[in-house]
Design a protein around this motif. Structure first.
Motif, mmCIF file in Angstrom:
data_model
loop_
_atom_site.group_PDB
_atom_site.id
_atom_site.type_symbol
_atom_site.label_atom_id
_atom_site.label_comp_id
_atom_site.label_asym_id
_atom_site.label_seq_id
_atom_site.Cartn_x
_atom_site.Cartn_y
_atom_site.Cartn_z
ATOM 1 N N ALA A 1 0.940 -1.294 0.163
ATOM 2 C CA ALA A 1 0.084 0.051 0.134
ATOM 3 C C ALA A 1 1.038 1.426 0.026
ATOM 4 C CB ALA A 1 -0.961 0.129 1.153
ATOM 5 N N ARG A 2 1.842 1.138 0.520
ATOM 6 C CA ARG A 2 2.886 2.313 0.813
ATOM 7 C C ARG A 2 3.525 2.521 -0.636
ATOM 8 N NH1 ARG A 2 6.581 1.076 5.579
ATOM 9 N NH2 ARG A 2 4.836 -0.008 6.655
ATOM 10 N N ILE A 3 3.855 1.364 -1.343
ATOM 11 C CA ILE A 3 4.755 1.538 -2.474
ATOM 12 C C ILE A 3 3.769 1.724 -3.719
ATOM 13 C CG2 ILE A 3 5.836 0.191 -4.266
ATOM 14 C CD1 ILE A 3 7.403 -1.048 -1.864
ATOM 15 N N LEU A 4 2.628 1.207 -3.674
ATOM 16 C CA LEU A 4 1.711 1.039 -4.896
ATOM 17 C C LEU A 4 0.441 1.874 -4.758
ATOM 18 C CD1 LEU A 4 1.631 -2.619 -5.762
ATOM 19 C CD2 LEU A 4 3.042 -0.927 -6.753
ATOM 20 N N GLY A 5 0.258 2.256 -3.507
ATOM 21 C CA GLY A 5 -0.870 3.157 -3.068
ATOM 22 C C GLY A 5 -2.058 2.186 -2.909
ATOM 23 N N GLU A 6 -3.074 2.839 -2.023
ATOM 24 C CA GLU A 6 -3.949 2.140 -1.628
ATOM 25 C C GLU A 6 -4.914 1.276 -2.571
ATOM 26 O OE1 GLU A 6 -5.056 1.742 1.613
ATOM 27 O OE2 GLU A 6 -3.365 2.761 2.277
ATOM 28 N N ASP A 7 -5.119 1.763 -3.869
ATOM 29 C CA ASP A 7 -6.029 1.228 -4.823
ATOM 30 C C ASP A 7 -5.392 -0.057 -5.157
ATOM 31 O OD1 ASP A 7 -7.849 3.124 -4.488
ATOM 32 O OD2 ASP A 7 -6.984 4.165 -6.398
ATOM 33 N N ALA A 8 -4.067 -0.283 -5.503
ATOM 34 C CA ALA A 8 -3.319 -1.324 -6.002
ATOM 35 C C ALA A 8 -3.248 -2.213 -4.834
ATOM 36 C CB ALA A 8 -1.921 -0.984 -6.471
ATOM 37 N N ALA A 9 -3.010 -1.998 -3.550
ATOM 38 C CA ALA A 9 -3.014 -2.799 -2.493
ATOM 39 C C ALA A 9 -4.497 -3.405 -2.160
ATOM 40 C CB ALA A 9 -2.725 -2.206 -1.155
ATOM 41 N N GLY A 10 -5.546 -2.474 -2.512
ATOM 42 C CA GLY A 10 -6.871 -2.887 -2.184
ATOM 43 C C GLY A 10 -7.338 -4.066 -3.292
ATOM 44 N N LEU A 11 -6.797 -3.975 -4.344
ATOM 45 C CA LEU A 11 -6.900 -4.849 -5.656
ATOM 46 C C LEU A 11 -6.312 -6.310 -5.076
ATOM 47 C CD1 LEU A 11 -6.477 -2.799 -8.853
ATOM 48 C CD2 LEU A 11 -8.688 -3.890 -8.068
ATOM 49 N N LEU A 12 -5.046 -6.182 -4.764
ATOM 50 C CA LEU A 12 -4.450 -7.528 -4.129
ATOM 51 C C LEU A 12 -5.221 -7.989 -3.017
ATOM 52 C CD1 LEU A 12 -1.015 -6.352 -4.240
ATOM 53 C CD2 LEU A 12 -1.786 -7.730 -5.795
#
Length: 97
Positions: free
Chosen positions: A38-49
């Protein structure tokens, strides 16, 4: 020869504790990984994972339920008997310790 019920209960409780410990470790590791992503990719990318992970877990749970139903049918067990409380309570108590 019949095995001692207390020994069986303790063995099952130990196995349950080991599984619980491993699950807790995996959950903590996954949480740390998602926080890092989430810190590296952003909250949206982490949410998708995270959504993919939840989907995989749900799909896996359904597949395991199907396997269980097939095994019960193979053994001709329509309604498995409940574990007697005199055994179930010590299993649960030992697993939570």
């Amino acid at each position: 020869m019949t095995e001692d019920p207390n020994r069986t209960i303790q063995s099952v409780a130990d196995a349950g504790k080991s599984i619980g410990d491993a699950t807790q470790s995996a959950i903590k590791l996954a949480d740390k990984a998602l926080t890092f992503l989430a810190r590296i990719l952003g909250e949206d990318a982490a949410g998708l994972l995270k959504d993919k992970l939840y989907y995989w877990r749900a799909k896996n749970a359904l597949a395991l339920q199907d396997k269980l139903n097939n095994e019960l049918a193979r053994r001709k067990l329509e309604h498995p008997e409940a574990i007697p409380l005199r055994l179930a309570i010590p299993f649960l108590e030992a697993a939570t310790l």
